[in-house]
Design a protein around this motif. Structure first.
Motif, PDB file in Angstrom:
ATOM      1  N   ARG A 184     -43.593   2.739  46.608  1.00  0.00           N
ATOM      2  CA  ARG A 184     -44.771   2.624  47.985  1.00  0.00           C
ATOM      3  C   ARG A 184     -43.496   4.447  48.915  1.00  0.00           C
ATOM      4  O   ARG A 184     -43.948   4.512  50.257  1.00  0.00           O
ATOM      5  N   ARG A 185     -42.911   4.889  48.179  1.00  0.00           N
ATOM      6  CA  ARG A 185     -42.078   6.007  48.959  1.00  0.00           C
ATOM      7  C   ARG A 185     -42.731   7.419  48.411  1.00  0.00           C
ATOM      8  O   ARG A 185     -43.602   6.791  47.407  1.00  0.00           O
ATOM      9  N   PRO A 186     -42.655   8.201  49.375  1.00  0.00           N
ATOM     10  CA  PRO A 186     -43.129   9.510  49.076  1.00  0.00           C
ATOM     11  C   PRO A 186     -43.281   9.884  47.184  1.00  0.00           C
ATOM     12  O   PRO A 186     -41.511   9.817  46.760  1.00  0.00           O
ATOM     13  N   VAL A 187     -44.266  10.757  46.963  1.00  0.00           N
ATOM     14  CA  VAL A 187     -43.970  11.068  45.871  1.00  0.00           C
ATOM     15  C   VAL A 187     -43.515  12.513  46.267  1.00  0.00           C
ATOM     16  O   VAL A 187     -43.695  13.524  46.768  1.00  0.00           O
ATOM     17  N   ARG A 188     -42.740  12.716  44.871  1.00  0.00           N
ATOM     18  CA  ARG A 188     -41.677  14.298  44.994  1.00  0.00           C
ATOM     19  C   ARG A 188     -42.378  14.887  44.492  1.00  0.00           C
ATOM     20  O   ARG A 188     -42.254  14.945  43.209  1.00  0.00           O
ATOM     21  N   ALA A 189     -43.262  16.119  44.624  1.00  0.00           N
ATOM     22  CA  ALA A 189     -43.835  17.047  44.469  1.00  0.00           C
ATOM     23  C   ALA A 189     -44.178  17.873  43.283  1.00  0.00           C
ATOM     24  O   ALA A 189     -44.108  18.355  42.620  1.00  0.00           O
ATOM     25  N   ARG A 190     -41.686  18.512  43.800  1.00  0.00           N
ATOM     26  CA  ARG A 190     -42.027  19.513  42.456  1.00  0.00           C
ATOM     27  C   ARG A 190     -40.546  18.490  41.687  1.00  0.00           C
ATOM     28  O   ARG A 190     -39.734  19.226  41.578  1.00  0.00           O
ATOM     29  N   THR A 191     -41.301  17.412  41.346  1.00  0.00           N
ATOM     30  CA  THR A 191     -40.032  16.612  40.608  1.00  0.00           C
ATOM     31  C   THR A 191     -41.161  16.570  39.157  1.00  0.00           C
ATOM     32  O   THR A 191     -42.165  16.175  38.993  1.00  0.00           O
ATOM     33  N   VAL A 192     -40.255  16.861  37.475  1.00  0.00           N
ATOM     34  CA  VAL A 192     -40.915  16.213  36.822  1.00  0.00           C
ATOM     35  C   VAL A 192     -40.304  15.781  35.973  1.00  0.00           C
ATOM     36  O   VAL A 192     -39.304  15.661  35.825  1.00  0.00           O
ATOM     37  N   LEU A 193     -40.878  14.544  35.187  1.00  0.00           N
ATOM     38  CA  LEU A 193     -40.577  13.610  34.372  1.00  0.00           C
ATOM     39  C   LEU A 193     -41.246  13.523  32.934  1.00  0.00           C
ATOM     40  O   LEU A 193     -42.516  13.695  33.140  1.00  0.00           O
ATOM     41  N   TYR A 194     -39.824  13.601  31.720  1.00  0.00           N
ATOM     42  CA  TYR A 194     -40.991  13.584  30.880  1.00  0.00           C
ATOM     43  C   TYR A 194     -40.275  12.886  29.985  1.00  0.00           C
ATOM     44  O   TYR A 194     -39.355  12.455  29.650  1.00  0.00           O
ATOM     45  N   GLU A 195     -41.311  12.113  29.199  1.00  0.00           N
ATOM     46  CA  GLU A 195     -41.341  11.336  28.258  1.00  0.00           C
ATOM     47  C   GLU A 195     -41.534  11.483  26.701  1.00  0.00           C
ATOM     48  O   GLU A 195     -42.850  11.921  26.915  1.00  0.00           O
ATOM     49  N   SER A 196     -40.730  11.301  25.414  1.00  0.00           N
ATOM     50  CA  SER A 196     -41.714  11.334  24.164  1.00  0.00           C
ATOM     51  C   SER A 196     -40.837  10.313  23.792  1.00  0.00           C
ATOM     52  O   SER A 196     -39.716   9.580  23.612  1.00  0.00           O
ATOM     53  N   PHE A 197     -42.086   9.508  23.199  1.00  0.00           N
ATOM     54  CA  PHE A 197     -41.363   8.319  22.315  1.00  0.00           C
ATOM     55  C   PHE A 197     -41.041   7.742  22.602  1.00  0.00           C
ATOM     56  O   PHE A 197     -39.860   6.779  22.414  1.00  0.00           O
ATOM     57  N   ALA A 198     -41.085   7.283  24.171  1.00  0.00           N
ATOM     58  CA  ALA A 198     -40.555   6.089  25.001  1.00  0.00           C
ATOM     59  C   ALA A 198     -39.306   6.662  24.514  1.00  0.00           C
ATOM     60  O   ALA A 198     -38.181   5.498  24.696  1.00  0.00           O
ATOM     61  N   GLY A 199     -38.748   7.336  25.476  1.00  0.00           N
ATOM     62  CA  GLY A 199     -37.026   7.574  25.726  1.00  0.00           C
ATOM     63  C   GLY A 199     -36.539   8.090  23.733  1.00  0.00           C
ATOM     64  O   GLY A 199     -35.313   7.821  23.525  1.00  0.00           O
ATOM     65  N   ASN A 200     -37.203   8.766  22.736  1.00  0.00           N
ATOM     66  CA  ASN A 200     -36.715   8.244  21.300  1.00  0.00           C
ATOM     67  C   ASN A 200     -35.758  10.029  21.858  1.00  0.00           C
ATOM     68  O   ASN A 200     -35.402  10.324  20.105  1.00  0.00           O
ATOM     69  N   PHE A 245     -38.116   3.283  36.828  1.00  0.00           N
ATOM     70  CA  PHE A 245     -38.902   3.274  37.134  1.00  0.00           C
ATOM     71  C   PHE A 245     -39.213   3.232  38.110  1.00  0.00           C
ATOM     72  O   PHE A 245     -40.263   3.835  39.064  1.00  0.00           O
ATOM     73  N   ARG A 246     -37.797   3.817  38.957  1.00  0.00           N
ATOM     74  CA  ARG A 246     -38.179   5.186  40.336  1.00  0.00           C
ATOM     75  C   ARG A 246     -38.484   6.157  40.251  1.00  0.00           C
ATOM     76  O   ARG A 246     -39.620   7.013  40.921  1.00  0.00           O
ATOM     77  N   ALA A 247     -38.274   7.189  38.920  1.00  0.00           N
ATOM     78  CA  ALA A 247     -39.265   8.072  38.444  1.00  0.00           C
ATOM     79  C   ALA A 247     -40.698   8.015  38.375  1.00  0.00           C
ATOM     80  O   ALA A 247     -41.144   9.033  38.467  1.00  0.00           O
ATOM     81  N   LEU A 248     -40.902   7.328  37.642  1.00  0.00           N
ATOM     82  CA  LEU A 248     -41.938   7.232  37.719  1.00  0.00           C
ATOM     83  C   LEU A 248     -42.932   6.541  38.384  1.00  0.00           C
ATOM     84  O   LEU A 248     -44.212   7.224  38.434  1.00  0.00           O
ATOM     85  N   ALA A 249     -42.801   6.314  39.250  1.00  0.00           N
ATOM     86  CA  ALA A 249     -43.382   5.754  40.819  1.00  0.00           C
ATOM     87  C   ALA A 249     -43.266   7.325  41.544  1.00  0.00           C
ATOM     88  O   ALA A 249     -44.329   7.648  42.351  1.00  0.00           O
ATOM     89  N   THR A 250     -42.740   8.029  41.607  1.00  0.00           N
ATOM     90  CA  THR A 250     -42.116   9.193  42.699  1.00  0.00           C
ATOM     91  C   THR A 250     -42.504  10.506  42.245  1.00  0.00           C
ATOM     92  O   THR A 250     -42.598  11.182  43.365  1.00  0.00           O
ATOM     93  N   SER A 251     -42.175  11.006  40.702  1.00  0.00           N
ATOM     94  CA  SER A 251     -41.829  11.958  39.780  1.00  0.00           C
ATOM     95  C   SER A 251     -43.855  12.647  40.470  1.00  0.00           C
ATOM     96  O   SER A 251     -44.688  11.868  40.551  1.00  0.00           O
ATOM     97  N   GLY A 252     -43.763  13.917  41.396  1.00  0.00           N
ATOM     98  CA  GLY A 252     -45.361  14.327  40.904  1.00  0.00           C
ATOM     99  C   GLY A 252     -45.728  15.185  39.811  1.00  0.00           C
ATOM    100  O   GLY A 252     -46.596  15.031  39.710  1.00  0.00           O
TER     101      GLY A 252
END
Length: 860
Positions: free
Chosen positions: A29-45, A103-110
């Protein structure tokens, strides 16, 4: 006390699940942070693959200096080199996989960048941009091309259709993997970026980068010799994972180590053979101290190690395609080639591969040491050149920049960026129920096998199958059908869900569209399940679950239909274990009927019956009620009936639960040897066999059939009866067999995934139900030419198009008389022109859903 403890443990588990779910709902429900990038590779491996290459390129790009970068790691403590490198960097953060911060980053990263899949909770929000880079051009078959691949593809397909950009290293990957293997043609609404792989940029090493890379390997415990004089040449062994499932790979590290040891012994001191395991296998080896001298750490990017390697050895891994641009030798070690090809499948035949294909470590070393002017070496070099031109033509060392131009800078002109290939076929989605062995599942499978898939783009949805019976039915789905298996559950706060459930209890069916929070809840669940896919027609083919009916009403604009397979008003009062279990849920479904464009019953008589009987439950207009008969798959029935009855024990299926959610704990699946009823049924004697197939539940009223049979058996001792099925009344029916004194003449059997050999071996089919829709089992019995005796119910006269039924009154005596009339030759064999019937039924389906008339909203 035990029951109380179980309930307490269940409540604790629910609470443990509720807390993170509530946090995720808050952050969504919080605003999306347009200039944030979330990176994930092989479920955090690790900081790996294409996401890592893009991260480093973005971090150094002056025009992207305002970006905040968040990396997902399974455990930051397991990656000390990575965390130390960026410990003081003001624009780099780390979060632990599946933590609250994750989950915060997954929900709000642009921006969201992944080389595999985000978990089941993930649903892309407006304002987020999702780039899925995947992790290689496949040699081995992927997605639906794999045997049983639809199940493995479930979460992958869900991620792909949610993505704004899919990265392809080459045209083969874009077309064969994305559009064909994962069925994205016509469904995917984002863009395919065919600009090579950013991770491969890292293979083109300067002399300084080569030295630093070798120093990093040496620091991890690998003996490379004197670095000042160049040291030993690296031979990298990088096999793929093995096993039946990506989520549960085999631990074959010891076999890999043995292969490395043998190759090292044969190659001598000039070379050092290193092992690079697949990311999902690395956990098996990472903590083994004995492997430090050969195991390449996850902290060192694979492509950097490729850049340092003089030779690559692999099996079916796509890593060899990364290696192609370096024009260095590739050797394939594939001792299990025949087995792997049979069970997994390959896109290219081994004789086409760009390297020698070997079955033993000794053959590998011989290929490495072979002179370059040998005919086989020359042929390999020519094949490798062809592969480079086809699959690595875009790998010029600048892929990361080009991908960033497209995704972050919004540039399209001059780049290989395109939508998915168009598909002019109308698209249809069907929710087909719980996949348990029942009439709805059978009719859904028959429909899917009868549709002209060259004319329609067909998708189905159902809950992820787990039980043996569900998996068996899932395997029957036509291979041309796209399968959206629902994984995970709805997002949203528990308070919002509580309001949803309370509204359902008080009969407030409109809340899902009149209340903003409730409407958003359902819209989000649609997006979580289907991403940005659009359909021309959306069908609730099951028609029993208010959850599924409501979900389908939140599709983007489409012609929406709901199927009625039974006398639905009568179903409300069906009793199971003394409870009217559908007394609350079915009225919830009925209340939604006015929102569907079509309310489809499976026979004309049933249409009139439901139109009349449901008027007190909903305000649907009379013209919304239409008819579309079930179809029959005559070829499958005939082929299944040809199976030997003596092998039926192999076809016995363990049912996890009944359609009503009641565990059928009385089923005995441990019996061995040939059952008595099989021996009797196959005996060459004068016995006469009646048979019925259906759930052991009240509306089927097999108790009436047993009582009628007892009368028949008393007069005709050669009469026999087999009741095939599963369900909560099994014990009651077994007890009634004993009470009536017909043990040894009447048999309660099943469940079986394939009951057709029993029907084919029997003499007469009998139906004793209180009510039905259009029973699939009558169509199946007629297809096999069985005479059919049935009690009278309100839709029985439409059950067969030629009325080839012997109909009797709904009481014990009348049913017994009908069975005796068969024994005296008064009941003819059932018949069905399956070709003509199916043609008419399929036309009815197309009319009912508007797919035949072009009335649907085209979603191009």
């Amino acid at each position: 006390m035990i029951r109380i403890l179980k309930q307490l443990r269940r409540r604790v588990r629910q609470l443990l699940r509720a807390v993170p779910a509530e946090k995720y709902a808050f952050w969504r429900r919080r605003p999306v942070r347009a200039r944030t990038v979330l990176y994930e590779s092989f479920a955090g491996n690790g900081m790996l693959c294409n996401p890592e290459a893009l991260f480093r390129a973005l971090l150094s790009a002056p025009d992207q200096a305002d970006l905040l970068h968040i990396w997902v790691l399974d455990s930051p403590r397991r990656h000390p080199a990575i965390t130390a490198e960026f410990a003081t960097h003001p624009r780099v953060r780390f979060v632990r996989y599946r933590s609250s911060a994750y989950f915060r980053a997954l929900a709000t990263s642009g921006y969201l960048i992944n080389n595999a899949t985000f978990p089941a909770e993930f649903s892309k929000r407006p304002g987020q941009t999702y780039l899925n880079t995947w992790h290689g051009t496949p040699l081995k078959q992927m997605g639906y091309d794999m045997p049983g691949g639809a199940i493995e593809a479930a979460n992958t397909l869900r991620n792909f259709v949610a993505a704004d950009f899919l990265l392809a290293a080459n045209a083969f990957m874009a077309e064969q993997m994305y559009e064909k293997a994962y069925r994205l043609r016509g469904a995917y609404r984002g863009l395919i970026v065919e600009e090579g792989y950013p991770r491969i940029d890292r293979q083109f090493l300067t002399e300084d980068q080569q030295r630093r890379g070798r120093e990093q390997l040496a620091a991890s415990g690998i003996e490379l010799g004197d670095l000042d004089t160049g040291g030993r040449e690296i031979v990298l062994y990088a096999p793929t994972w093995k096993g039946d499932s990506f989520s549960t790979p085999d631990d074959d590290v010891l076999q890999l180590v043995e292969a490395v040891s043998e190759m090292q012994s044969l190659l001598g001191e000039r070379y050092v053979v290193l092992l690079k395991t697949h990311q999902i296998v690395h956990r098996f080896a990472a903590h083994n101290a004995e492997l430090r001298r050969i195991l390449v750490s996850n902290e060192i990017p694979s492509n950097v190690v490729l850049g340092l390697s003089a030779v690559l050895i692999t099996d079916y891994s796509s890593i060899f395609i990364d290696y192609l641009p370096l024009s260095r030798p590739i050797v394939f070690l594939a001792p299990d080639l025949d087995d792997y090809t049979r069970t997994r499948g390959l896109y290219f035949e081994p004789e086409e591969w760009p390297g020698a294909v070997c079955t033993t470590p000794a053959e590998v070393t011989a290929a490495i040491l072979a002179p370059l002017d040998m005919p086989e070496s020359v042929a390999v070099t020519a094949r490798a050149s062809t592969w480079r031109d086809r699959l690595a033509a875009h790998e010029t060392g600048s892929s990361a920049r080009r991908v960033i131009d497209v995704v972050f800078r919004g540039q399209r002109s001059g780049y290989r960026v395109r939508p998915s290939s168009p598909d002019a076929r109308p698209s249809v989605l069907l929710f087909i129920g719980g996949m348990l062995p029942n009439g709805i599942t059978a009719s859904a499978v028959n429909l899917l096998n009868s549709i002209d898939h060259t004319a329609l783009d067909v998708s189905v949805q159902f809950a992820y199958p787990r039980g043996a019976a569900q998996l068996a039915n899932q395997a029957l789905i036509n291979p041309a059908v796209r399968q959206f298996m629902r994984v995970g559950g709805m997002n949203g706060s528990k308070l919002t869900h509580l309001r949803r459930k309370l509204a359902a209890r008080r009969g407030d069916a409109d809340i899902h569209r009149t209340n903003r929070a409730q409407s958003a809840l359902w819209d989000d669940e649609w997006t979580r399940c289907f991403g940005d896919v659009r359909f021309d027609a959306v069908i609730d083919f099951s028609g029993y679950g208010p959850f599924w009916s409501t979900l389908l009403l939140h599709s983007p604009p489409a012609v929406r239909s709901i199927w009625l397979h039974n006398d639905m008003a009568a179903e409300v009062h069906r009793r199971v274990n003394g409870r009217e279990s559908m007394k609350l849920t079915l009225p919830e479904v009925f209340a939604l009927y006015p929102e569907f464009d079509r309310i489809v019953s499976v026979s004309p008589g049933l249409t009139e019956l439901n139109r009349r009987e449901l008027s007190s439950y909903c305000t649907a207009r009379p013209e919304q009620f239409v008819t579309a008969p079930n179809l029959i798959d005559a070829r499958r029935v005939a082929a299944s009936a040809a199976v030997s009855l003596r092998s039926l024990n192999e076809y016995r299926t363990e049912i996890d639960s009944t359609a009503d959610g009641t565990i059928d704990s009385t089923v005995d699946n441990t019996a061995t040897g040939e059952p008595e009823w099989v021996t009797q049924l196959l005996a060459d004697n004068d016995t006469v066999w009646f048979v019925t197939v259906g759930r052991f539940s009240p509306e089927k009223n097999q108790a009436r059939l047993l009582r009628a049979f007892a009368q028949v058996h008393a007069r005709m001792p050669q009469a026999r009866l087999t009741i095939v099925g599963y369900g909560p009344l099994r014990a009651d029916l077994e007890q009634l067999v004993d009470t009536l004194g017909v043990r040894g003449a009447a048999f309660i059997v099943g469940p079986f995934a394939n009951p057709f050999p029993i029907l084919a071996a029997s003499d007469c089919f009998v139906l004793s139900s209180d009510y039905e829709g259009q029973p699939m089992v009558i169509l199946e019995a007629a297809t096999l030419g069985l005479p059919i005796v049935t009690v009278d119910f309100r839709s029985v006269h439409d059950a067969l198009p030629n009325h080839a039924l012997h109909i009797v009154a709904q009481d014990d005596d009348a049913l017994a008389q009908g069975m005796l009339e068969f024994m005296t030759g008064s009941v003819p064999a059932g018949t069905l022109d399956t070709t003509g019937y199916n043609a008419a039924a399929l036309a009815g389906f197309l009319r009912a859903t508007s797919l035949a008339t072009g009335e649907m909203t085209r979603n191009s």
